[in-house]
Design a protein around this motif. Structure first.
Motif, mmCIF file in Angstrom:
data_model
loop_
_atom_site.group_PDB
_atom_site.id
_atom_site.type_symbol
_atom_site.label_atom_id
_atom_site.label_comp_id
_atom_site.label_asym_id
_atom_site.label_seq_id
_atom_site.Cartn_x
_atom_site.Cartn_y
_atom_site.Cartn_z
ATOM 1 N N ALA A 56 0.818 -1.222 0.000
ATOM 2 C CA ALA A 56 0.000 0.000 0.000
ATOM 3 C C ALA A 56 0.851 1.272 0.000
ATOM 4 C CB ALA A 56 -0.897 0.005 1.233
ATOM 5 N N SER A 57 0.334 2.302 -0.639
ATOM 6 C CA SER A 57 1.010 3.607 -0.663
ATOM 7 C C SER A 57 0.029 4.680 -1.124
ATOM 8 C CB SER A 57 2.198 3.567 -1.632
ATOM 9 O OG SER A 57 2.690 4.871 -1.863
ATOM 10 N N THR A 58 0.116 5.841 -0.537
ATOM 11 C CA THR A 58 -0.619 7.008 -1.051
ATOM 12 C C THR A 58 0.386 8.009 -1.612
ATOM 13 O OG1 THR A 58 -2.442 6.729 0.498
ATOM 14 C CG2 THR A 58 -2.144 8.939 -0.421
ATOM 15 N N ARG A 59 1.278 8.523 -0.741
ATOM 16 C CA ARG A 59 2.186 9.590 -1.123
ATOM 17 C C ARG A 59 3.201 9.177 -2.192
ATOM 18 N NH1 ARG A 59 0.233 10.462 3.968
ATOM 19 N NH2 ARG A 59 0.289 8.210 3.865
ATOM 20 N N THR A 60 3.899 8.073 -1.948
ATOM 21 C CA THR A 60 4.999 7.696 -2.845
ATOM 22 C C THR A 60 4.468 7.369 -4.239
ATOM 23 O OG1 THR A 60 6.017 6.752 -0.877
ATOM 24 C CG2 THR A 60 7.069 6.249 -2.969
ATOM 25 N N LYS A 61 3.386 6.601 -4.262
ATOM 26 C CA LYS A 61 2.836 6.172 -5.556
ATOM 27 C C LYS A 61 2.304 7.367 -6.362
ATOM 28 C CE LYS A 61 -0.375 2.648 -7.207
ATOM 29 N NZ LYS A 61 -1.352 1.685 -6.706
ATOM 30 N N ARG A 109 7.906 -0.880 -4.979
ATOM 31 C CA ARG A 109 7.708 -1.013 -3.523
ATOM 32 C C ARG A 109 7.344 -2.458 -3.230
ATOM 33 N NH1 ARG A 109 4.413 2.724 0.662
ATOM 34 N NH2 ARG A 109 6.282 3.964 0.306
ATOM 35 N N HIS A 137 14.022 3.410 2.309
ATOM 36 C CA HIS A 137 13.019 4.192 1.565
ATOM 37 C C HIS A 137 13.769 5.461 1.117
ATOM 38 C CE1 HIS A 137 9.448 5.943 0.132
ATOM 39 N NE2 HIS A 137 8.649 5.836 1.178
ATOM 40 N N GLN A 140 12.119 8.908 0.342
ATOM 41 C CA GLN A 140 11.545 9.588 1.521
ATOM 42 C C GLN A 140 12.646 10.356 2.249
ATOM 43 O OE1 GLN A 140 8.258 9.804 2.756
ATOM 44 N NE2 GLN A 140 9.183 11.301 4.150
ATOM 45 N N PRO A 264 6.911 11.131 8.105
ATOM 46 C CA PRO A 264 6.776 10.671 6.714
ATOM 47 C C PRO A 264 5.327 10.362 6.321
ATOM 48 C CG PRO A 264 7.678 8.924 8.106
ATOM 49 C CD PRO A 264 7.599 10.156 8.956
ATOM 50 N N GLY A 265 4.440 10.222 7.314
ATOM 51 C CA GLY A 265 3.049 9.890 7.038
ATOM 52 C C GLY A 265 2.885 8.400 6.723
HETATM 53 N N1 CP Z 1 5.807 8.127 3.400
HETATM 54 C C1 CP Z 1 5.302 7.162 2.623
HETATM 55 O O1 CP Z 1 6.027 6.296 2.107
HETATM 56 O O2 CP Z 1 3.946 7.203 2.449
HETATM 57 P P1 CP Z 1 3.108 6.194 1.557
HETATM 58 O O3 CP Z 1 3.185 4.835 2.235
HETATM 59 O O4 CP Z 1 1.714 6.743 1.533
HETATM 60 O O5 CP Z 1 3.742 6.129 0.195
#
Ligand code: CP
Length: 313
Positions: A56-61, A109, A137, A140, A264-265
């Motif tokens: 899962a990812s929001t920001r990186t993807k 990822r 990562h 990041q 980093p969220g």
């Molecule tokens: N910081 C970070 O990697 O966030 P995501 O998991 O949402 O990509």
């Protein structure tokens, strides 16, 4: 650094200070482009980027997708959910099949450490590690360093405190390699059960006292408690964890005027950071997200074109 010779971006442990500087300098130029009315440049026209996310990812993807689009590359997003992996296809066969479309860069990822490294040895394309298991990562950490350099004007001689679930954190490891290459002193702070034994061999100071970590820190990186990776209880209760390791109104008074609080969220409010501090800290956390786009544009550009980006090039 005149020429960029690295084909893959797998981790900051193997990168030089000069290579990191080349990414941060290029990101600065790309950030300027993102402020324009037309936020796109033709730098990667004709290139194909595939986001291969097995976790899962929001920001990186989203930022890698947007970064590739802003550079005019063709971009495909692959998620393991709904793919032929569910029919038993291996990740290597998946990579090879996608490579048949003449892919230039895979952004990967995976929940297994070193999976991007393994795949990089079996493809002609470049591979960017977008987070691998407990390992690294790198993008990041690069966006964290970019944010610190922009805000504080330097990366040298800082006290950087990383607080939270160190054991499961690839963000911590990449930041340790990155900041220590610039002669900053990195501290890690967590309950003893969340700091692995091998950390005594890394260039870090270890403390179990949040007070000691925060005192005099220029940068504080609060980390998420990664419940999804915890197979056992590492602390008695969430309430007890927060009591000793959460940033709150009281212990935040130990910080300096200029101290940066980052994350980093995604944030678990009231676990890592008290929600009463949300107003104060959220702007910088969103600035980190924004900087992630410029940093990822820089990484895609350097791996594709092989030299630093300058506005007008
Ligand atoms: N910081 C970070 O990697 O966030 P995501 O998991 O949402 O990509």
């Amino acid at each position: 650094m005149s020429e960029w010779s690295r084909k893959h971006l797998l981790g900051l442990s193997e990168m030089s200070k000069e290579e990191i500087e080349a990414i941060l300098d290029s990101a600065k130029a790309f950030k300027e482009i993102s402020k324009r009315q037309v936020k796109k440049v033709p730098a990667l026209r004709g290139k194909t980027v595939v986001n291969l996310f097995f976790e899962a990812s929001t920001r990186t993807k989203t930022s890698f997708e947007l970064a590739a689009k802003r550079l005019s590359a063709d971009v495909v997003n692959f998620s393991s959910k709904g793919s032929s992996l569910e029919k038993g296809e291996t990740i290597l066969d998946t990579l090879r099949n996608l490579e048949a479309y003449s892919v230039d860069i895979f952004v990967i990822r995976h929940n297994h450490s070193k999976a991007p490294f393994y795949l990089s040895t079996r493809t002609q394309a470049s591979v960017i590690n977008a987070g691998d298991g407990l390992n690294e990562h790198p993008t990041q950490a690069l966006l964290d360093m970019f944010t610190v350099r922009e805000r504080l004007g330097k990366l040298k001689g800082l006290k950087v405190a990383i607080v939270g679930d160190i054991l499961h954190s690839r963000v911590a490891r990449s930041n340790i390699w990155g900041f220590s290459k610039f002669s900053s002193q990195v501290w890690v702070c967590a309950p003893p059960t969340l700091i692995p034994k091998y950390y005594s061999c890394l260039p870090v100071k270890i403390t179990y006292s949040l007070k000691e970590a925060l005192s005099g820190a220029d940068v504080v990186i609060m980390l998420r408690v990664q419940k999804e990776r915890q197979s056992q209880m590492f602390f008695p209760s969430q309430r007890e964890y927060s009591e000793f390791f959460s940033l709150n109104e009281e212990n935040a008074k130990l910080l300096k005027e200029h101290s940066l609080v980052m994350h980093p969220g995604p944030v678990n409010w009231d676990v890592e950071i008290a929600s009463c501090l949300k107003e104060k800290v959220q702007n910088l956390i969103l600035e980190q997200v924004n900087n992630g786009l410029a940093v990822r544009m820089a990484v895609l550009y350097l791996l594709s074109i092989g030299k630093k980006y300058e506005v007008g090039s």
